[in-house]
Enzyme design. Structure first.
Site, PDB file in Angstrom:
ATOM      1  N   ASP A 157      26.672 -33.688 -44.177  1.00  0.00           N
ATOM      2  CA  ASP A 157      27.898 -33.535 -44.951  1.00  0.00           C
ATOM      3  C   ASP A 157      28.356 -32.088 -44.920  1.00  0.00           C
ATOM      4  O   ASP A 157      28.366 -31.468 -43.854  1.00  0.00           O
ATOM      5  CB  ASP A 157      27.632 -34.009 -46.392  1.00  0.00           C
ATOM      6  CG  ASP A 157      28.843 -34.599 -47.064  1.00  0.00           C
ATOM      7  OD1 ASP A 157      29.729 -33.824 -47.465  1.00  0.00           O
ATOM      8  OD2 ASP A 157      28.925 -35.835 -47.193  1.00  0.00           O
ATOM      9  N   HIS A 165      31.367 -31.376 -51.568  1.00  0.00           N
ATOM     10  CA  HIS A 165      31.284 -32.793 -51.212  1.00  0.00           C
ATOM     11  C   HIS A 165      29.842 -33.209 -50.942  1.00  0.00           C
ATOM     12  O   HIS A 165      29.361 -34.235 -51.449  1.00  0.00           O
ATOM     13  CB  HIS A 165      32.166 -33.048 -49.985  1.00  0.00           C
ATOM     14  CG  HIS A 165      32.406 -34.485 -49.657  1.00  0.00           C
ATOM     15  ND1 HIS A 165      31.548 -35.223 -48.864  1.00  0.00           N
ATOM     16  CD2 HIS A 165      33.422 -35.324 -49.988  1.00  0.00           C
ATOM     17  CE1 HIS A 165      32.030 -36.449 -48.726  1.00  0.00           C
ATOM     18  NE2 HIS A 165      33.172 -36.547 -49.391  1.00  0.00           N
ATOM     19  N   SER A 219      33.329 -42.351 -49.803  1.00  0.00           N
ATOM     20  CA  SER A 219      32.321 -41.302 -49.596  1.00  0.00           C
ATOM     21  C   SER A 219      31.191 -41.405 -50.610  1.00  0.00           C
ATOM     22  O   SER A 219      30.067 -40.967 -50.339  1.00  0.00           O
ATOM     23  CB  SER A 219      32.947 -39.914 -49.741  1.00  0.00           C
ATOM     24  OG  SER A 219      33.465 -39.443 -48.532  1.00  0.00           O
TER      25      SER A 219
END
Length: 417
Positions: A160, A202, A367
């Site tokens: 990620d 994220h 996600s």
């Protein structure tokens, strides 16, 4: 292109250009974006006489020394028609030259050549940008599950945007055992905290979701999507090879993907699976409310996860759907670990608004439904000691038994498949 897509694509294009990677977008006849790709580059499997055939039909293409894992070759197209042909135009020329029936390799469904697609963190813009939790949300939601009995070792790789700078387990007690490559903040803005740029945070958030579902798993977070949440498919697969070599994960969560030219499989991920057939990958189905295949989630060897809304009875408004989705899980209004600093919104109607974050965020998207499922697979492994593939199959079976009419197989936080 709509305003939201255009805002995110501009940010990604600028970030990639700073590293010498020039990207473009292919448009559908109505003007909607179809897929993003690297300009002036073709991706080819170097098998048999594939490369020679392409060079016969597209005289002027030539190999370049760029990252291409496995038996992939990158060909440059900048000398075709004095550089006037785009990559989609070059591929259409090749298709006409060789004939549609010979454009696929050996009946495999793979194309003779494809663009170098750009993977992004669930779309060129997320389902939502991060928001601050409300006053009652001071801990992760859904909350951490109870540790499984058994205690077998399970390793999860989160590929990620990295783990927040100065990560301290004491601040996030549900994330004990998480390590990772740093996900740095941006520069100091006058009169504010450090800026949180693009998709910073994220990877931290995704790792937090995994750990809530699998408290005993060890999680290693890699920073692969430093370019505002986007990277070339060849670079991502090369990074996945390094992650597998370094961490030997049982499960890989890749909360990213791409649409592809002609909806064909990604050549780069074909090579990854050929080299690492035992790795279980979990990936999001995408955030565009479409049934179009989103790779790598669309592969049958990947656990593809769509999103349920906060009520867990309906599909989230943004979630992709269709035959390529294996399971749906909560993807709306997650609360989890997030970096501290000042975020500047990129998308209308909030564009340019500023928001201060202090360690948690509320966020929505496939996600985050993907790591929920990755965590449930890891939790079952820890409890039973079975292989990652067997645990993934059991999780799919449980989801099928809990199917929501009109939507599909479903899993819920802290399920024990």
């Amino acid at each position: 292109m709509d305003a939201v897509f255009e805002a995110q694509f501009r940010m990604i294009r600028q970030a990639c250009a700073r590293e010498g990677k020039h990207i473009d977008v292919a448009l559908r006849p109505g003007g909607e974006a179809a897929y993003a790709y690297q300009a002036e580059r073709l991706l080819v499997l170097d098998r048999g006489d594939n490369v020679a055939r392409i060079r016969r039909h597209l005289p002027g293409v030539y190999p370049v020394d760029e990252t291409a894992p496995g038996d992939l070759v990158v060909l440059a197209t900048d000398r075709l028609d004095d550089g006037r042909l785009t990559v989609p135009e070059a591929l259409e020329t090749l298709r006409r030259e060789v004939g549609a029936e010979r454009f696929a390799l050996d009946g495999s469904g793979l194309p003779l050549a494809s663009p170098v697609h750009v993977l992004h963190l669930s779309r060129l813009c997320m389902a939502t940008e991060p928001e601050t939790p409300n006053g009652a949300e001071s801990a992760p939601w859904p909350p951490p599950c109870s540790p499984p009995e058994g205690g077998h070792e399970v390793r999860v790789a989160v590929v990620d945007s990295g783990l927040m700078e100065n990560f301290d387990e004491a601040d996030y007690p549900w994330m004990t055992g998480v390590t990772g490559e740093p996900d740095p903040l941006g520069p100091v803005s006058p009169g504010t905290e450090r800026l949180i740029e693009g998709y910073t945070g994220h990877g931290t958030f995704v790792a937090g979701v995994v750990k809530c579902m699998a408290p005993s798993a060890t999680v290693a977070v890699s920073n692969v999507f430093a370019n505002s949440g986007a990277e070339l498919e060849t670079e991502v697969v090369a990074a996945l090879d390094r992650v597998v070599a370094a961490h030997d994960p049982h499960i890989v969560n890749l909360s990213a993907g791409t649409y592809t030219q002609g909806k064909v499989p990604s050549l780069a991920f074909e090579t990854f699976h050929a080299q690492h057939p035992g790795v279980v990958m979990v990936a999001p189905a995408g955030n565009d409310a479409t049934s179009a295949p989103f790779y790598p989630a669309a592969y049958d060897w990947v656990v593809s996860v769509g999103a349920l809304g906060a009520d867990r009875r309906h599909r989230a408004w943004f979630s992709n759907y269709g035959d390529t989705v294996d399971v749906y899980a909560l993807g709306e209004a997650h609360v989890n670990a997030y970096t501290s600093g000042t975020y500047v919104y990129n998308e209308p109607p909030k564009a340019s608004a500023r928001q201060d974050f202090t360690g948690l965020a509320r966020w929505s998207g496939t996600s985050f439904s993907a790591p929920l499922v990755a965590g449930l697979i890891a939790s079952r492994m820890a409890r039973t000691g079975e292989s990652a593939q067997a645990a993934a199959d059991a999780v799919r079976d449980t989801a099928a038994m809990q199917a929501i009419p009109g939507i599909g197989p479903a899993l819920h936080p802290c399920d024990e498949p």
